[in-house]
Design a protein around this motif. Structure first.
Motif, PDB file in Angstrom:
ATOM      1  N   GLU A 830       0.827  -1.208   0.000  1.00 44.84           N
ATOM      2  CA  GLU A 830       0.000   0.000   0.000  1.00 44.84           C
ATOM      3  C   GLU A 830       0.863   1.261   0.000  1.00 44.84           C
ATOM      4  O   GLU A 830       0.433   2.323   0.422  1.00 44.84           O
ATOM      5  CB  GLU A 830      -0.938  -0.003   1.210  1.00 44.84           C
ATOM      6  N   SER A 831       2.093   1.118  -0.474  1.00 40.91           N
ATOM      7  CA  SER A 831       3.037   2.239  -0.431  1.00 40.91           C
ATOM      8  C   SER A 831       2.567   3.425  -1.263  1.00 40.91           C
ATOM      9  O   SER A 831       2.863   4.577  -0.937  1.00 40.91           O
ATOM     10  CB  SER A 831       4.420   1.792  -0.911  1.00 40.91           C
ATOM     11  N   SER A 832       1.820   3.171  -2.336  1.00 39.37           N
ATOM     12  CA  SER A 832       1.398   4.277  -3.203  1.00 39.37           C
ATOM     13  C   SER A 832       0.393   5.199  -2.522  1.00 39.37           C
ATOM     14  O   SER A 832       0.228   6.346  -2.928  1.00 39.37           O
ATOM     15  CB  SER A 832       0.787   3.721  -4.491  1.00 39.37           C
ATOM     16  N   THR A 833      -0.285   4.715  -1.485  1.00 38.25           N
ATOM     17  CA  THR A 833      -1.252   5.554  -0.755  1.00 38.25           C
ATOM     18  C   THR A 833      -0.812   5.827   0.677  1.00 38.25           C
ATOM     19  O   THR A 833      -1.604   6.275   1.491  1.00 38.25           O
ATOM     20  CB  THR A 833      -2.635   4.869  -0.736  1.00 38.25           C
ATOM     21  N   MET A 834       0.452   5.540   0.959  1.00 36.42           N
ATOM     22  CA  MET A 834       0.934   5.739   2.334  1.00 36.42           C
ATOM     23  C   MET A 834       1.297   7.201   2.593  1.00 36.42           C
ATOM     24  O   MET A 834       1.058   7.739   3.664  1.00 36.42           O
ATOM     25  CB  MET A 834       2.161   4.852   2.601  1.00 36.42           C
ATOM     26  N   TYR A 835       1.911   7.851   1.608  1.00 40.83           N
ATOM     27  CA  TYR A 835       2.362   9.238   1.756  1.00 40.83           C
ATOM     28  C   TYR A 835       3.262   9.370   2.972  1.00 40.83           C
ATOM     29  O   TYR A 835       4.245   8.649   3.093  1.00 40.83           O
ATOM     30  CB  TYR A 835       1.166  10.201   1.784  1.00 40.83           C
ATOM     31  N   GLY A 836       2.915  10.241   3.900  1.00 41.98           N
ATOM     32  CA  GLY A 836       3.796  10.455   5.046  1.00 41.98           C
ATOM     33  C   GLY A 836       3.639   9.417   6.140  1.00 41.98           C
ATOM     34  O   GLY A 836       4.577   9.159   6.884  1.00 41.98           O
ATOM     35  N   TYR A 837       2.452   8.830   6.241  1.00 39.91           N
ATOM     36  CA  TYR A 837       2.212   7.827   7.298  1.00 39.91           C
ATOM     37  C   TYR A 837       0.899   7.110   7.005  1.00 39.91           C
ATOM     38  O   TYR A 837       0.060   7.582   6.230  1.00 39.91           O
ATOM     39  CB  TYR A 837       2.172   8.475   8.684  1.00 39.91           C
ATOM     40  N   LYS A 838       0.715   5.973   7.642  1.00 45.00           N
ATOM     41  CA  LYS A 838      -0.532   5.226   7.506  1.00 45.00           C
ATOM     42  C   LYS A 838      -0.630   4.237   8.656  1.00 45.00           C
ATOM     43  O   LYS A 838       0.371   3.590   8.999  1.00 45.00           O
ATOM     44  CB  LYS A 838      -0.578   4.488   6.168  1.00 45.00           C
ATOM     45  N   THR A 839      -1.808   4.129   9.238  1.00 48.53           N
ATOM     46  CA  THR A 839      -2.004   3.210  10.359  1.00 48.53           C
ATOM     47  C   THR A 839      -2.783   1.995   9.885  1.00 48.53           C
ATOM     48  O   THR A 839      -3.880   2.123   9.330  1.00 48.53           O
ATOM     49  CB  THR A 839      -2.775   3.905  11.503  1.00 48.53           C
ATOM     50  N   LYS A 840      -2.192   0.829  10.091  1.00 44.89           N
ATOM     51  CA  LYS A 840      -2.849  -0.408   9.658  1.00 44.89           C
ATOM     52  C   LYS A 840      -2.204  -1.603  10.365  1.00 44.89           C
ATOM     53  O   LYS A 840      -1.005  -1.581  10.641  1.00 44.89           O
ATOM     54  CB  LYS A 840      -2.735  -0.564   8.140  1.00 44.89           C
TER      55      LYS A 840
END
Length: 967
Positions: A830-840
Motif C-alpha cells: 500500500e506504499s502508493s497511498t501511504m504518503y507520510g504515514y498510515k495506520t494499519k
C-alpha cells in the motif's frame, strides 16, 4: 526548556541509578574510549560538541601539533560563525614544543593562556550550549594518539547551565585563567630558549659513553633487519603460493608500505642463484640495490646495475632498467634461465611491448610483480600476466591501521571564489593565478601547517602554465619554489628533489610527473590545486607524503576544492568504497572515522557543500562506470564475475546493478558478454529474486530459497526449524508475509506482471514448500539459470549478516515504503497511498524527508524536526485536527496497541530509501492544534506533537541527517 529538563532527568536516572530505566534521554553520561574495532573515538564526540557549541573552554596539560590539526578546520568553521573559545595549557615537563604554541597563535578565534601551576595535569573540555553545558573529562590530552588511538577513559556529562558541577568547573577554570600568562610571540621566543636548553641538558645526561666509529660489517648489519608483522604475513602467503606449485605472484601494496624490503626478504628466503630486479625509473634503481644489500648482505661485487653506461650484467643480484635489458643485443646476452627469481617493480607499466619482450624471453623459477595500483584505465590485465595469483595485498586503510605509513591530516578546503563564482572545470589560467588566489592559497597552507622544522612540500597543479606562473608568484612573496614538468629532464628533476630534501627549496610545483615512482620521504605537506580526475591519481598524489621519516610526525594534505564535477571522487578515494552507492559516499563525508590510526579527514563546511553537490549531480550508475568496475573485477578474477564476487571483493553494490537493469543477466547481455540465454519467464523470476531477495533485508525468504535449491521440497515444519535455528521470528503474520511474497499476492498488478504473474513458491496440500513446475523444470535443465538464482541467494545471505532476524526491521538500515509494508507484515503493498504515514495492522510507519526541497508545496512542507537524539517534533498531514480519526489513533497509539515506526531520509537526493530509526510514542503533553498556509496563503489545520524515540538515535547518523543539506 521543559523538554530538556525531562530528558536530562531521564538521562541521569539511566546513567546513575538504573541502566534498565525505560525512558532514556539524549544526555546519558557516557564513557568515551578509543574503540578502534568499531571506529569510535574520543575525537568523534569532541568534534560533535565543538561543531554545535556557542563557546568552549579546554584545560589540557599537553598539546601536540597532530592533536591540534584534528580540530583546525572545525575551529575555522566556528570562526566563520563567530564562535570563540579559550584554551588553558602549560609547560609541564616541557612536553609542549614551541612550534605547537605558534600553531595555536594562528587560530584567531581561540584565546590561549599558560599556567605555571606546579604539576598542572588537567584534561577537560567544556562546551557551552543554549541552556546547558557538555563536559568531557578524563585522561585524554589534546594529542592525536589520546583522541584516536590510545587506551583512554573519559566521561561525557551534560549539566544544566545552573548545575553545581559545571559551576565548579567554570570557577576552577576562571581562577587559574586569571593568574595565567597570555600566549604571545615574545613568550614563545623566551620559552623556546628554555625548552632547547632543557632538551640539550636531558640529552647530555643520557650519554653513558663515547661511541667509536667503526666500519659496518654488511653481513652483521643485514641480520638486524627483520620483517615487520605485515611483512611476515605476506612472506608466508608468498611461500604458500610457491608451495602450491605456482610460478608467479603479484604483490599489491600501498605506496610507502615497504614493497622493496618485502621483496628483498622473500629473495633472501628463496635464496636464488641469480636474481633480476627490473624497474622503469633510474632513481628507483640505486635505492632498490641499496635496500636489497642491507637485507641480503654480501659483497659489493654481488650487486650490479644494468642501466645506461653501467653494464654489470654478471652480478648475482642484477638491478636493471627495462629500457636497457629489453634491447635485443642486451637481452640475448643472457641465457633464458640465467635468473631463477625475477621481480618487476611498478608492474602496472608492464603493458608496454618492452616488458612483454623480457617476460616472454626469461624462464625463471619464480616471477614476482609489485604495484600499488593494479587497476588500469587501459585494456592491459596485470592479474592475467601473473596467472591471477595475488600473493599479498595491503591497501591504504590497512596500512594506516598497521602503522606502516606516516599518519596524515587531510583538509578539504574551500578554493577562492572569483566574482562570486567558485573555481570550476572551465576556469581560465588568468583566474587561477590572481593575486587574490595566491593570497588565499598562502593563507590556507600556513594555517594548516606541517610537521617538522621547515616545510618540504609538493604542490600539484592543474596544468603546466599554472605551475610555472604560480611558482613565480610564490617566489616573489619570499617562498623558494620551482616548477617541474614533463619537459624537464630526469637529471633536472633529481637535482631539484635533492634541493627540496636538503631544505634549499620549500616547494616543488608540478602537474602529474610525481604521481608515482618518486621517493621523497621527508615531504611533510602535499597541496592539491587541481580537480580530482580519478581515485587512483588522488591516492597516488596523497601517497607522496606517506613515507615515514624522522623529520615529521605526520603529513598535511591540503586539497583546494572548487566547484568541480569530479568532487564526488574525493570521499570514494579516501574511504576506498567502490560500491557506487551514493548514500555510502554521502555518509563518508559526514562520518570520516573509517580512517585508521591517528590520521584524520576534515572538510571545511563550504568545501563539503561543493562535494555534496557533485555527488548529487553525478550519475554513478551510468553504463560507463558500471562497465569499468565490471571489467576491473573480471580482470582480477579471470572470469565473468558473479554478484557474490562484487560483494566479496568490495566492489559495486550488486543492488546498484539490479536496480538499474532489473537483474544481472540483463546487464551482462547489455554489455555484450557471452552468456547463455534465459527464457522470458526465467528472466522475470530472476528479476523478482533480484529486486526482492538480493537486498538481504529479511532472512526468511533467503533460507527458504536456499533450501529449495538443494532439495526438491521442504516441509513447513523443517522450514520452521531452520528459522528457529537462525533465531528468526516465526509468528503467524511473518510466515504469512513470506508466503505472500513468494506467491506474489503482496505485490501490485504492475509488479506481478514484472515478476511473471504465477506464484514462485507454493505451499502444497501436504504442507510442503515447492517451486512451481516451470521453475523446477528450468532449474533442472538450465544450469545457468540455477547458477544465477544460487548467486542471488549467496549474495543475499552475505548482505543479511548486517540485519537482525528476530525483529522485523533493523535499526539504522534503509527501507522503502514498500519494504515497510512487507516487513511489518501488511497483506499487500500500500506504499502508493501511504504518503507520510498510515495506520494499519496495529502498525503506523511514519516517513519523513528531513530537508524538504524548496519546490515542495507549502501545504506539504511540514516542520518535522529533531529536538534532540530522542525527541522528534512531528506534524500530521495538513487539513487534520485533533478530532481527526487518524490523528486520534496515533495520539492513543499506546492504548490502541499500535507500534509507531520512524523512517527518515536526509533529503530527496537520497532516493526512495529511508533510515529506520526505531519505534516512538507520542508525548501527549505536547500535542497541539496549529495552522499552516498553502500556496495561496490559505490557513490549513494541522496537528504537531513530540515523538519520544524508544532508543536514542545513533549520534553519527543523527548529525548526518540534521547536518547541511545535500547540495
Amino acid at each position: 526548556m521543559v523538554n530538556f529538563i525531562q530528558s536530562l532527568e531521564a538521562s541521569l536516572h539511566k546513567g546513575f541509578i538504573n541502566e534498565k530505566h525505560t525512558k532514556s534521554g539524549s544526555y546519558t553520561p557516557k564513557l568515551l574510549i578509543n574503540d578502534v574495532k568499531n571506529n569510535d573515538h574520543v575525537l568523534t564526540s569532541l568534534l560533535e560538541e565543538l561543531d554545535k557549541c556557542q563557546s568552549f573552554i579546554f584545560s589540557v596539560a599537553f598539546i601536540t601539533e597532530s592533536g591540534l590539526a584534528t580540530l583546525k578546520s572545525h575551529l575555522l568553521d566556528l570562526k566563520r560563525k563567530g564562535v570563540k573559545g579559550r584554551i588553558l595549557t602549560s609547560t609541564f615537563l616541557n612536553f609542549n614544543q614551541p612550534k605547537v604554541f605558534r600553531e595555536l597563535l594562528k587560530i584567531k578565534n581561540v584565546e590561549v593562556k599558560l599556567t605555571n601551576l606546579h604539576g598542572f595535569h588537567s584534561k577537560g573540555y567544556v562546551f557551552k550550549h543554549n541552556t546547558y553545558y557538555s563536559l568531557i573529562v578524563g585522561s585524554s590530552n589534546l594529542t592525536a594518539h589520546a583522541l584516536k588511538l590510545n587506551y583512554e577513559w573519559n566521561v561525557k556529562l551534560t549539566s544544566h547551565k545552573d548545575g553545581e558541577i559545571v559551576q565548579n568547573f567554570q570557577h576552577q577554570f576562571e581562577e587559574v585563567w586569571r593568574s595565567s600568562q597570555p600566549l604571545s610571540e615574545e613568550w614563545i621566543a623566551d620559552y623556546e630558549k628554555k625548552y632547547l636548553q632543557a632538551v640539550d641538558s636531558k640529552a647530555a645526561s643520557q650519554v653513558t659513553g663515547v661511541s667509536i666509529p667503526y666500519e659496518n660489517d654488511p653481513i652483521e648489519e643485514n641480520q638486524k633487519i627483520m620483517p615487520n608483522k605485515m611483512q611476515q604475513v605476506a612472506l608466508q602467503e608468498i611461500e604458500a603460493i610457491r608451495k602450491s606449485g605456482k610460478e608467479k605472484g603479484l604483490i599489491i601494496s600501498a605506496t610507502g608500505t615497504g614493497k622493496t624490503y618485502l621483496s628483498a626478504f622473500d629473495v633472501k628466503s628463496f635464496n636464488p642463484k641469480r636474481m633480476l630486479f627490473i624497474v622503469h625509473r633510474e632513481q628507483i634503481l640505486s635505492k632498490a640495490k641499496s635496500d636489497f644489500q642491507r637485507v641480503l648482505g654480501g659483497e659489493d661485487k654481488e650487486f650490479g646495475i644494468l642501466a645506461g653506461s653501467n653494464k654489470q650484467g654478471g652480478a648475482k643480484y642484477l638491478f636493471a632498467m627495462i629500457q636497457s635489458v629489453s634491447k635485443d643485443d642486451t637481452l640475448h646476452q643472457f641465457d633464458p634461465e640465467a635468473f631463477d627469481y625475477i621481480l618487476i617493480d611498478e608492474v602496472h607499466k608492464a603493458g608496454a611491448k618492452s616488458y612483454h619482450k623480457v617476460i616472454d624471453y626469461f624462464k625463471p623459477k619464480f616471477f614476482m610483480g609489485m604495484t600499488a595500483t593494479p587497476e588500469r584505465t587501459d585494456d592491459f590485465n596485470i592479474y592475467e600476466l601473473f596467472d591471477y595469483n595475488i600473493a599479498y595485498e595491503i591497501r591504504l586503510q590497512e596500512a594506516l591501521e598497521e602503522d606502516m605509513l606516516c599518519p596524515f591530516h587531510y583538509f578539504g578546503v574551500t578554493d577562492l571564489e572569483y566574482n562570486g563564482q567558485s573555481i570550476d572545470d572551465t576556469t581560465l589560467l588568468s583566474k587561477l593565478v590572481t593575486e587574490e588566489r595566491v593570497n588565499h592559497m598562502i593563507e590556507k597552507i600556513q594555517y594548516y601547517g606541517f610537521s617538522g622544522d621547515k616545510v618540504r612540500g609538493l604542490i600539484f597543479c592543474s596544468r603546466k602554465d599554472e605551475a610555472e606562473e604560480l611558482s613565480c608568484a610564490l617566489n616573489k612573496r619570499g617562498f623558494r619554489t620551482v616548477a617541474l614538468t614533463s619537459e624537464d629532464s630526469q637529471k633536472v628533476r633529481e637535482e631539484q628533489v635533492k634541493q627540496l630534501e636538503n631544505g634549499v627549496l620549500d616547494y616543488i610545483l608540478t602537474v602529474d610527473i610525481f604521481n608515482e615512482g618518486i621517493d621523497i620521504p621527508s615531504i611533510n605537506q602535499v597541496v592539491m590545486l587541481r580537480q580530482t580526475q580519478s581515485s587512483i591519481v588522488f591516492i597516488q598524489q596523497l601517497g607522496r607524503g606517506l613515507r615515514k621519516h624522522i623529520s615529521k610526525d605526520f603529513v598535511t594534505i591540503i586539497d583546494f576544492i572548487g566547484n568541480y564535477r569530479n568532487n564526488y571522487l574525493i570521499p570514494i578515494a579516501l574511504s576506498g568504497d567502490k560500491s557506487q552507492n551514493k548514500d555510502n559516499i554521502r555518509r563518508h563525508m559526514q562520518d570520516t572515522s573509517y580512517i585508521k590510526g591517528v590520521s584524520t579527514v576534515n572538510f571545511e563546511e563550504i568545501a563539503k557543500k561543493h562535494i555534496f553537490k557533485a555527488i548529487n549531480n553525478t550519475n554513478l550508475t551510468e553504463m560507463k562506470r558500471l562497465k569499468e568496475a565490471f571489467n576491473e573485477l573480471k580482470n582480477r578474477i579471470g572470469r565473468i564475475p558473479y554478484l557474490y564476487d562484487f560483494v566479496e571483493n568490495h566492489s559495486i553494490d550488486p543492488m546498484v546493478i539490479v536496480n538499474k537493469y532489473s537483474n544481472y543477466q540483463q546487464f551482462l547481455v547489455k554489455i555484450k558478454e557471452n552468456v547463455p540465454q534465459l527464457t522470458e519467464y526465467e528472466n522475470k523470476v530472476l528479476t523478482m529474486c533480484s529486486l526482492e531477495i538480493l537486498n538481504g533485508k529479511r532472512k526468511h525468504e533467503i533460507l527458504l530459497l536456499d533450501a529449495l535449491l538443494h532439495q526438491e521440497k521442504i516441509s513447513f515444519d523443517k522450514y520452521l526449524y531452520l528459522l528457529e535455528e537462525s533465531n528468526c521470528q516465526v509468528d503467524e503474520n511473518t510466515l504469512t508475509s513470506v508466503q505472500n511474497t513468494f506467491n506474489l499476492s503482496f505485490f501490485t498488478q504492475t509488479y506481478k506482471v514484472k515478476y511473471g504473474e504465477q506464484p514462485i513458491i507454493v505451499l502444497d496440500e501436504n504442507k510442503y514448500f515447492v517451486f512451481n513446475k516451470d521453475i523446477a523444470k528450468s532449474l533442472n535443465l538450465n544450469n545457468h539459470f540455477k547458477n544465477m538464482i544460487t548467486d542471488i541467494v549467496r549474495s543475499a545471505a552475505e548482505k543479511n549478516k548486517s540485519y537482525q532476524c528476530n525483529e522485523p526491521l533493523t535499526l539504522y538500515k534503509k527501507y522503502t515504503r514498500r519494504d515497510a509494508c512487507k516487513f511489518l507484515n501488511w497483506t499487500s503493498d500500500e506504499s502508493s497511498t501511504m504518503y507520510g504515514y498510515k495506520t494499519k495492522y496495529n502498525t503506523c510507519p511514519i516517513f519523513i524527508t528531513y530537508h524538504k526541497n524548496e519546490e515542495v508545496e507549502a501545504s506539504r512542507a511540514y516542520g518535522d524536526e529533531f529536538l534532540d537524539r530522542e525527541v522528534l517534533k512531528w506534524y500530521t498531514r495538513s487539513n487534520r485536527s485533533l478530532k481527526s480519526e487518524e490523528v486520534k489513533k496515533i495520539i492513543e497509539a499506546k492504548e490502541n496497541n499500535i507500534d509507531i515506526h520512524i523512517f527518515v531520509k536526509k533529503d530527496d537526493d537520497e532516493g526512495s530509501d529511508f533510515y529506520y530509526l526505531g519505534k516512538a510514542i507520542p508525548d501527549k503533553n505536547t500535542v497541539q492544534q496549529a495552522v499552516m498556509k498553502d500556496k495561496d496563503n490559505k490557513e490549513l489545520p494541522v496537528v504537531h506533537m513530540n515523538m519520544i524515540m524508544e532508543k536514542s538515535i545513533d549520534s553519527k547518523l543523527y548529525h548526518y541527517i540534521k547536518g547541511i543539506k545535500n547540495d
